[in-house]
Design a protein around this motif. Sequence first.
Motif, mmCIF file in Angstrom:
data_model
loop_
_atom_site.group_PDB
_atom_site.id
_atom_site.type_symbol
_atom_site.label_atom_id
_atom_site.label_comp_id
_atom_site.label_asym_id
_atom_site.label_seq_id
_atom_site.Cartn_x
_atom_site.Cartn_y
_atom_site.Cartn_z
ATOM 1 N N TYR A 64 0.877 -1.180 0.000
ATOM 2 C CA TYR A 64 0.000 0.000 0.000
ATOM 3 C C TYR A 64 0.905 1.218 0.000
ATOM 4 O O TYR A 64 1.744 1.371 0.896
ATOM 5 N N ARG A 65 0.762 2.062 -1.007
ATOM 6 C CA ARG A 65 1.699 3.159 -1.238
ATOM 7 C C ARG A 65 1.200 4.460 -0.624
ATOM 8 O O ARG A 65 0.004 4.749 -0.640
ATOM 9 N N THR A 66 2.161 5.246 -0.151
ATOM 10 C CA THR A 66 1.839 6.565 0.377
ATOM 11 C C THR A 66 1.632 7.542 -0.784
ATOM 12 O O THR A 66 1.986 7.253 -1.934
ATOM 13 N N THR A 67 1.098 8.695 -0.458
ATOM 14 C CA THR A 67 0.892 9.741 -1.468
ATOM 15 C C THR A 67 2.215 10.091 -2.139
ATOM 16 O O THR A 67 2.280 10.287 -3.359
ATOM 17 N N GLY A 125 13.619 4.636 -7.835
ATOM 18 C CA GLY A 125 13.286 3.350 -7.212
ATOM 19 C C GLY A 125 11.890 2.838 -7.506
ATOM 20 O O GLY A 125 11.500 1.790 -6.982
ATOM 21 N N TYR A 126 11.123 3.542 -8.362
ATOM 22 C CA TYR A 126 9.749 3.118 -8.645
ATOM 23 C C TYR A 126 9.531 2.915 -10.138
ATOM 24 O O TYR A 126 9.917 3.762 -10.950
ATOM 25 N N HIS A 127 8.875 1.803 -10.444
ATOM 26 C CA HIS A 127 8.619 1.443 -11.845
ATOM 27 C C HIS A 127 7.271 1.969 -12.317
ATOM 28 O O HIS A 127 6.313 2.089 -11.538
ATOM 29 N N ALA A 128 7.217 2.198 -13.634
ATOM 30 C CA ALA A 128 5.937 2.379 -14.325
ATOM 31 C C ALA A 128 5.950 1.456 -15.531
ATOM 32 O O ALA A 128 7.019 1.124 -16.062
ATOM 33 N N GLY A 134 -2.838 -8.387 -15.566
ATOM 34 C CA GLY A 134 -2.343 -7.163 -14.953
ATOM 35 C C GLY A 134 -1.752 -7.505 -13.596
ATOM 36 O O GLY A 134 -1.803 -8.651 -13.138
ATOM 37 N N HIS A 135 -1.225 -6.463 -12.921
ATOM 38 C CA HIS A 135 -0.402 -6.728 -11.736
ATOM 39 C C HIS A 135 -0.153 -5.451 -10.950
ATOM 40 O O HIS A 135 -0.162 -4.359 -11.527
ATOM 41 N N GLY A 136 0.139 -5.625 -9.666
ATOM 42 C CA GLY A 136 0.644 -4.504 -8.896
ATOM 43 C C GLY A 136 1.962 -4.033 -9.475
ATOM 44 O O GLY A 136 2.667 -4.798 -10.133
ATOM 45 N N CYS A 137 2.292 -2.739 -9.238
ATOM 46 C CA CYS A 137 3.539 -2.203 -9.784
ATOM 47 C C CYS A 137 4.023 -1.104 -8.852
ATOM 48 O O CYS A 137 3.228 -0.275 -8.393
ATOM 49 N N GLY A 138 5.301 -1.102 -8.572
ATOM 50 C CA GLY A 138 5.842 -0.089 -7.660
ATOM 51 C C GLY A 138 7.337 -0.243 -7.539
ATOM 52 O O GLY A 138 8.076 -0.003 -8.472
ATOM 53 N N ARG A 139 7.790 -0.700 -6.365
ATOM 54 C CA ARG A 139 9.234 -0.934 -6.196
ATOM 55 C C ARG A 139 9.702 -2.077 -7.090
ATOM 56 O O ARG A 139 10.848 -2.106 -7.523
ATOM 57 N N ASN A 140 8.794 -3.020 -7.335
ATOM 58 C CA ASN A 140 9.054 -4.079 -8.303
ATOM 59 C C ASN A 140 8.132 -3.903 -9.496
ATOM 60 O O ASN A 140 7.018 -3.391 -9.364
ATOM 61 N N LEU A 141 8.628 -4.362 -10.649
ATOM 62 C CA LEU A 141 7.837 -4.229 -11.876
ATOM 63 C C LEU A 141 6.528 -4.986 -11.764
ATOM 64 O O LEU A 141 5.477 -4.489 -12.173
ATOM 65 N N HIS A 142 6.610 -6.195 -11.244
ATOM 66 C CA HIS A 142 5.409 -7.025 -11.082
ATOM 67 C C HIS A 142 5.237 -7.361 -9.613
ATOM 68 O O HIS A 142 6.111 -7.990 -9.017
ATOM 69 N N LYS A 168 -7.387 1.374 -0.663
ATOM 70 C CA LYS A 168 -6.644 2.619 -0.838
ATOM 71 C C LYS A 168 -5.142 2.364 -0.697
ATOM 72 O O LYS A 168 -4.727 1.626 0.183
ATOM 73 N N GLY A 169 -4.369 2.980 -1.557
ATOM 74 C CA GLY A 169 -2.920 2.806 -1.526
ATOM 75 C C GLY A 169 -2.417 1.808 -2.562
ATOM 76 O O GLY A 169 -1.216 1.763 -2.844
ATOM 77 N N MET A 170 -3.327 1.029 -3.123
ATOM 78 C CA MET A 170 -2.882 0.053 -4.131
ATOM 79 C C MET A 170 -2.608 0.754 -5.461
ATOM 80 O O MET A 170 -3.326 1.669 -5.861
#
Length: 264
Positions: A4-7, A101-104, A167-175, A194-196
């Motif tokens: 769950y990601r912060t703003t 450090g964050y992927h898109a 599809g998949h979560g994405c953030g610090r890791n690509l998948h 919220k935060g996903m």
Amino acid sequence: MIHYRTTKEIALIQESAFIVGKTLGEVAKLLCPGVSLKTLDKVAETFIRDSGAIPSFKGYNGFPSTLCLSVNDVIVHGIPSDYQLKDGDIISVDCGAKKNGYHADYAYTFMIGNVAEEVRNLCLRTKKALYIGIEHAKAGNKTGDIGHAIQTYCEAFGYGVVRELTGHGCGRNLHEDPAVPNYGQKGCGAKLKKGMVFCIEPMINLGVRHIRVDRDQWTTRTADRFPSAHYEHMVALTDKGTEILSSYQWIYDVLPEQRDLIEK
Ligand code: MG
Ligand code: MG
């Protein structure tokens, strides 16, 4: 595990997302019959690195390139080759970039020149399916609500909805978790909170849903060799609701007629 990601983290993911969007715009400028897939890949890699980011896909589980370029019957994970685009081709351009450090990660399927009407409709309806999926991506819903909506819309046209890739979560890791399938049942799957931050990416086939992977272990094609379309956006669930972090704006700047190409 779902993160769950912060703003602040979501803002960083969006920064990477804008680099991907601008890269897709750079690729869009070059799309025409005769351009080679390797040329597109090179331009994308240079642009991403010049933007202070790194290509997310290059080296990911050994993937050799910056872009996944998937032409006609290739659904996803096509490796850029010396192939030159031809009039009537469709090509999914899937791009990932990592900054701070964050992927898109997102994608757009482009039509090259005069595309057969049934293939053009496949593209428009796959794009529409993406936005239908996004409408169901709300805190309190489940991933199955998204998948069910996409599947129901696409199967009504007789299209094959790919099951093996999601599809998949994405953030610090690509998948990351959760998986976000393009099929499913209402009320099933991971709960959306919220935060996903996750990618929704319908992969829709003109023919059967089944896939085959080439000997290169990447190139994923339709089993019947009919064409396939693929569009991908990234969404974040925030206090404001569902925000689309990715943007096709830079594609539309180059190809204004693409803006309104959504099957009603
Ligand atoms: Mg993805
Ligand atoms: Mg992608």
